[in-house]
Structure formats: C-alpha cells, structure tokens
Design a protein around this motif. Structure first.
Motif, PDB file in Angstrom:
ATOM      1  N   ASP A  40      30.667 -39.237  -9.910  1.00 18.51           N
ATOM      2  CA  ASP A  40      30.281 -37.893  -9.468  1.00 18.51           C
ATOM      3  C   ASP A  40      29.427 -37.172 -10.501  1.00 18.51           C
ATOM      4  N   PHE A  41      29.696 -37.404 -11.769  1.00 17.31           N
ATOM      5  CA  PHE A  41      28.971 -36.697 -12.824  1.00 17.31           C
ATOM      6  C   PHE A  41      27.509 -37.142 -12.873  1.00 17.31           C
ATOM      7  N   THR A  42      27.276 -38.434 -12.803  1.00 15.75           N
ATOM      8  CA  THR A  42      25.902 -38.935 -12.837  1.00 15.75           C
ATOM      9  C   THR A  42      25.136 -38.513 -11.587  1.00 15.75           C
ATOM     10  N   LEU A  43      25.755 -38.654 -10.412  1.00 12.29           N
ATOM     11  CA  LEU A  43      25.085 -38.253  -9.176  1.00 12.29           C
ATOM     12  C   LEU A  43      24.793 -36.760  -9.157  1.00 12.29           C
ATOM     13  N   SER A  44      25.722 -35.949  -9.643  1.00  8.77           N
ATOM     14  CA  SER A  44      25.523 -34.496  -9.662  1.00  8.77           C
ATOM     15  C   SER A  44      24.420 -34.099 -10.638  1.00  8.77           C
ATOM     16  N   ASN A  45      24.368 -34.760 -11.794  1.00 12.18           N
ATOM     17  CA  ASN A  45      23.297 -34.477 -12.756  1.00 12.18           C
ATOM     18  C   ASN A  45      21.926 -34.748 -12.149  1.00 12.18           C
ATOM     19  N   LEU A  46      21.805 -35.862 -11.425  1.00 11.35           N
ATOM     20  CA  LEU A  46      20.532 -36.189 -10.774  1.00 11.35           C
ATOM     21  C   LEU A  46      20.213 -35.188  -9.672  1.00 11.35           C
ATOM     22  N   ALA A  47      21.207 -34.859  -8.846  1.00 13.76           N
ATOM     23  CA  ALA A  47      20.989 -33.925  -7.742  1.00 13.76           C
ATOM     24  C   ALA A  47      20.631 -32.534  -8.253  1.00 13.76           C
ATOM     25  N   ASN A  48      21.290 -32.079  -9.308  1.00 15.01           N
ATOM     26  CA  ASN A  48      21.001 -30.762  -9.866  1.00 15.01           C
ATOM     27  C   ASN A  48      19.592 -30.659 -10.441  1.00 15.01           C
ATOM     28  N   SER A  49      19.000 -31.814 -10.767  1.00 16.95           N
ATOM     29  CA  SER A  49      17.634 -31.828 -11.302  1.00 16.95           C
ATOM     30  C   SER A  49      16.591 -31.997 -10.204  1.00 16.95           C
ATOM     31  N   GLY A  50      17.039 -32.038  -8.956  1.00 14.65           N
ATOM     32  CA  GLY A  50      16.113 -32.117  -7.836  1.00 14.65           C
ATOM     33  C   GLY A  50      15.711 -33.529  -7.461  1.00 14.65           C
ATOM     34  N   ILE A  51      16.400 -34.535  -7.970  1.00 11.63           N
ATOM     35  CA  ILE A  51      16.069 -35.925  -7.638  1.00 11.63           C
ATOM     36  C   ILE A  51      16.696 -36.282  -6.293  1.00 11.63           C
ATOM     37  N   LYS A  52      15.864 -36.735  -5.365  1.00  9.15           N
ATOM     38  CA  LYS A  52      16.308 -36.991  -3.989  1.00  9.15           C
ATOM     39  C   LYS A  52      16.286 -38.461  -3.615  1.00  9.15           C
ATOM     40  N   ASN A  53      15.971 -39.321  -4.566  1.00  6.71           N
ATOM     41  CA  ASN A  53      15.926 -40.755  -4.315  1.00  6.71           C
ATOM     42  C   ASN A  53      16.758 -41.441  -5.387  1.00  6.71           C
ATOM     43  N   VAL A  54      17.920 -41.988  -5.001  1.00  8.56           N
ATOM     44  CA  VAL A  54      18.838 -42.600  -5.966  1.00  8.56           C
ATOM     45  C   VAL A  54      19.251 -43.974  -5.448  1.00  8.56           C
ATOM     46  N   GLY A  55      19.079 -44.985  -6.290  1.00 12.00           N
ATOM     47  CA  GLY A  55      19.510 -46.332  -5.958  1.00 12.00           C
ATOM     48  C   GLY A  55      20.683 -46.743  -6.831  1.00 12.00           C
ATOM     49  N   SER A  64      35.936 -48.986  -2.589  1.00 17.10           N
ATOM     50  CA  SER A  64      36.268 -47.584  -2.834  1.00 17.10           C
ATOM     51  C   SER A  64      35.020 -46.767  -3.173  1.00 17.10           C
ATOM     52  N   LEU A  65      34.038 -47.418  -3.833  1.00 18.43           N
ATOM     53  CA  LEU A  65      32.792 -46.717  -4.147  1.00 18.43           C
ATOM     54  C   LEU A  65      32.029 -46.368  -2.874  1.00 18.43           C
ATOM     55  N   ILE A  66      31.918 -47.340  -1.958  1.00 22.36           N
ATOM     56  CA  ILE A  66      31.209 -47.104  -0.699  1.00 22.36           C
ATOM     57  C   ILE A  66      31.918 -46.017   0.103  1.00 22.36           C
ATOM     58  N   ASP A  67      33.240 -46.071   0.135  1.00 26.23           N
ATOM     59  CA  ASP A  67      34.008 -45.048   0.852  1.00 26.23           C
ATOM     60  C   ASP A  67      33.766 -43.666   0.258  1.00 26.23           C
ATOM     61  N   HIS A  68      33.625 -43.603  -1.057  1.00 27.85           N
ATOM     62  CA  HIS A  68      33.465 -42.309  -1.724  1.00 27.85           C
ATOM     63  C   HIS A  68      32.056 -41.731  -1.562  1.00 27.85           C
ATOM     64  N   VAL A  69      31.033 -42.522  -1.864  1.00 32.32           N
ATOM     65  CA  VAL A  69      29.672 -41.970  -1.822  1.00 32.32           C
ATOM     66  C   VAL A  69      29.157 -41.864  -0.394  1.00 32.32           C
ATOM     67  N   SER A  70      29.574 -42.765   0.487  1.00 33.20           N
ATOM     68  CA  SER A  70      29.180 -42.737   1.900  1.00 33.20           C
ATOM     69  C   SER A  70      27.664 -42.563   2.028  1.00 33.20           C
ATOM     70  N   SER A  71      27.231 -41.528   2.742  1.00 31.93           N
ATOM     71  CA  SER A  71      25.801 -41.288   2.941  1.00 31.93           C
ATOM     72  C   SER A  71      25.189 -40.421   1.856  1.00 31.93           C
ATOM     73  N   GLY A  72      26.010 -39.972   0.901  1.00 30.01           N
ATOM     74  CA  GLY A  72      25.497 -39.125  -0.174  1.00 30.01           C
ATOM     75  C   GLY A  72      25.458 -37.649   0.153  1.00 30.01           C
ATOM     76  N   LYS A  73      26.149 -37.229   1.204  1.00 29.84           N
ATOM     77  CA  LYS A  73      26.080 -35.836   1.637  1.00 29.84           C
ATOM     78  C   LYS A  73      26.507 -34.825   0.566  1.00 29.84           C
ATOM     79  N   PRO A  74      27.592 -35.046  -0.199  1.00 30.68           N
ATOM     80  CA  PRO A  74      27.983 -34.039  -1.193  1.00 30.68           C
ATOM     81  C   PRO A  74      26.905 -33.743  -2.229  1.00 30.68           C
ATOM     82  N   TRP A  75      25.971 -34.699  -2.436  1.00 34.02           N
ATOM     83  CA  TRP A  75      24.906 -34.519  -3.425  1.00 34.02           C
ATOM     84  C   TRP A  75      23.554 -34.278  -2.754  1.00 34.02           C
ATOM     85  N   ASP A  76      23.587 -33.917  -1.471  1.00 33.17           N
ATOM     86  CA  ASP A  76      22.372 -33.648  -0.698  1.00 33.17           C
ATOM     87  C   ASP A  76      21.435 -34.857  -0.682  1.00 33.17           C
ATOM     88  N   LEU A  77      22.013 -36.041  -0.548  1.00 34.80           N
ATOM     89  CA  LEU A  77      21.212 -37.263  -0.537  1.00 34.80           C
ATOM     90  C   LEU A  77      21.223 -37.957   0.821  1.00 34.80           C
TER      91      LEU A  77
END
Length: 380
Positions: A40-55, A64-77
């Motif tokens: 969550d910390f790495t994804l949030s840091n990227l999202a807060n900087s306006g990065i919209k493309n994350v691989g 458990s990772l796939i279940d958690h990140v899903s479509s990326g909605k919490p990080w506007d992805l």
C-alpha cells in the motif's frame, strides 16, 4: 504531477529471514499497521505523485496480493487508459528474476506512451514525494537517479542492504553492502558509529534507457535483476542520488517487520508515515466499528475495525475482526486478521498470523529483538 512517468514494482524480494510470514504470501501482501498491506505504501506514493500507469511484476504465492490490489481502485488506477497491470502471477517457475519477468512482458514497455520510469521494490516502507525526486532528477540531467537515506551504520534492520558511495556533488561512485557488526567501547558497551547512505532500491530513468539495459542483460546474460545491472554499470552511466529524509522501514526479516509495527505506535512516526507527503490508501473492507466492553483496558495501540475487546491491550497492533476475551492480556504484539485470544491468555512480544485461536490460560512470550511468531492457520 508526474504525467510522463510510469511505475514498475519488482516483487522478487529475498524472503530468507521472514519465511514464517511469507509461507503463503509475498512480502508485499503481509498485513501491517492493522488495516494495511506493505505494498500500500509504494502504490500510494506513486498515486499521490500523479502516476497512472503501474506494472507489478510478481510470480507465485500471489493470491492474497491479487485479492488485495484487484483493479487498483483504492489508488485510482482502475482506468481504461493506463491503470494497474499485474504480470506473472500464475508463473510456476518461482526462481524467475525480474529481468526474465520483464523480458516476458516487454510489450508492456513498448506499448506505453510514458517516457520516464520509476522502478521500486515494495519492501521499503515510507511516505515519499516522488515529484520532488523527479524534479531533482530532471534538473540534474543524469541518466539515473537513485533514492537513498542516511542511516546509522550497523543498523541490524538494514542488514545486507545496498549502500552508496557518493562524491561531494552526490554523484554515485560506488555501491557496497551494509555490514552489521558491533564494536565495544572502553566500558564494553555495544556501540554503532557513523552513518551510511542506504540505497532504497528506487531508481528514476528514461524508458528508452531501461529498454536498452534490459536488452543488454538479455543479450549478455551477465545480470538476472535490473537493480544489480544498474549498480554494476555505475561507471558507464551518469548516476546521482536523491536524499530522502523521512521515516523508512525495510521489511526483510521478522525483526524488521515487528519493529516497523511498533514504530507506528509512535505518534510522530505515525504522522510522518501516513500523512507527510500524502495519504496512504488501502482496500476498503466496510467493517463495523470496534466494540470496547466495560472490562476492556486499551493503551497506546492501533485497533482496526471489527474487533471485540474485553481484555487488556497494551502497545499492540490489532488487525480487523480480532477478538480479545475477558481476562486476556496482550502486550507489545501484532495480531492479524480473524484471530481470537481467549480468556486469561497472556501474550508478550508475539506476532500472531491470520485465523489463529490462542486457547485459554496460554502464556506466550517472545523478545523485542526476536519476537515469537505463530504462523497462519488455514481456514479448513
């Protein structure tokens, strides 16, 4: 906002010293601070900087990772253009390094219209302003910028991490390892002297340069992961370093994981980690509020939603749906989701993984440097 940047997260991380927590999951998906996961910390840091493309490049044990990140909605992805991409999560070869994982998905880089790349690991827990780092990188005109933090030498929580040898103008002239050892003074007290420039294994470079490095790695076979390729080519690339000055935890062992959770009980560290350069987002679970019964006694703890507290909780971190029965005492512990601590059980310096039941009158005690770990219990 970093509209020309894309993020690449390599989850091919060393789990030798944290196997009791990664038996069925990646380091990135270990619960932390009650309601969050490490990624969550790495994804949030990227999202807060306006990065919209994350691989995200991963391999096995990713359920458990796939279940958690899903479509990326919490990080506007969750987007039609760009968005969150997860690669290799069904890969059966668990020995793949990130060079091979990215090689198998080079089309992702070629099709992206982004010109710059931020490469990161998930195990560095921090709240960083990537915009400031990107501005520093672009103004320097260097090929690569490595993000680092000054730490006390010999810090055991950063054992075997990469450290940078810097010139006066912050140019990287060498890369070594953080060797942890203890030195005794005249009173035979253990001391740590000096500081080192700890590499956070976060890199900023152009996508064109990254593709060239990857093709060279594939062609020569000299490197199996991208960060070592960059480190080994320091003399061939113009490389500088950007200093990060906030709180940093490196989750590579049970000890560092436990310390990071305990650090978050410190109000100053908590504010720095969760609010300094933007908020930290996570998957919303819509749990009911925690219920504190009249017999409960809670002090200096992080309590997530959905808990039932009848006993004593002191200096601890509780995830969702944890039940502490009357007479139970929990001190300096990390209790993960779905656990039950029954009456008159006493826990001190213990990490209890998900779905465990600690029976009545049980007495479990670990050490601050070597906490006791109760591994995850399967639901079946």
């Amino acid at each position: 906002m970093l509209s020309e940047y894309m993020g690449i997260l390599s989850l091919n991380e060393n789990t030798d010293n944290i196997k009791s927590l990664t038996k069925n999951r990646l380091i990135a998906s270990i619960p932390i601070a009650g309601r969050y996961r490490i990624i969550d910390f790495t994804l949030s840091n990227l999202a807060n900087s306006g990065i919209k493309n994350v691989g995200i490049f991963t391999q096995s044990k990713a359920r458990s990772l796939i279940d958690h990140v899903s479509s990326g909605k919490p990080w506007d992805l969750n987007r039609k253009i760009d968005g969150l991409f997860v690669f290799n999560f069904g890969e059966s070869n668990t020995n793949l390094k990130d060079i091979e994982m990215i090689r198998n998905n080079m089309e992702y880089l070629y099709r992206s219209k982004k010109k710059m790349v931020i490469i990161s690991t998930s195990s560095m827990v921090c709240n960083i302003d990537y915009e400031a780092a990107a501005k520093f990188h672009e103004q320097s005109g260097k090929d690569v910028t490595i993000i680092y933090k000054k730490i006390v030498a010999n810090n055991p929580c950063f054992k075997d991490c990469n450290v940078l040898n810097l010139s006066k103008d912050n140019t990287v002239i060498g890369v070594g390892k953080n060797i942890t050892f203890s030195k005794q003074n005249a009173n035979n007290d253990l001391t740590c002297e000096g500081s080192v420039n700890l590499s956070m294994d976060m890199f900023m470079l152009s996508k064109e340069l990254l593709i060239n490095l990857l093709n060279n790695c594939i062609k020569t076979g000299c490197w199996i992961d991208i960060k070592n390729c960059i480190y080994d080519n320091i003399m061939n690339l113009s490389t500088n370093a950007y200093e990060f000055k906030g709180y940093l935890a490196y989750i590579n062992s049970v000890q560092s994981y436990y310390k990071a959770n305990m650090d978050m009980l410190n109000l100053d560290i908590n504010k720095d980690l969760f609010f300094s350069s933007g908020l930290i987002y996570t998957k919303v679970m819509d749990e009911p509020p925690t219920k504190h019964f009249s017999s409960s006694n809670v002090c200096n703890s992080l309590i997530s939603n959905g808990c039932l507290i009848k006993g004593t909780v002191n200096n601890s971190v509780l995830s969702r749906r944890v039940s502490i029965e009357e007479g139970a005492e929990v001190s300096n512990c990390v209790i993960m989701q779905g656990c039950t601590i029954k009456s008159n059980a006493k826990l001190n310096n213990v990490i209890v993984d998900k779905n465990n039941v600690i029976e009545e009158n049980t007495d479990l005690k670990g050490d601050t440097d070597f906490p006791l770990v109760i591994e995850k219990r399967s639901l079946y």
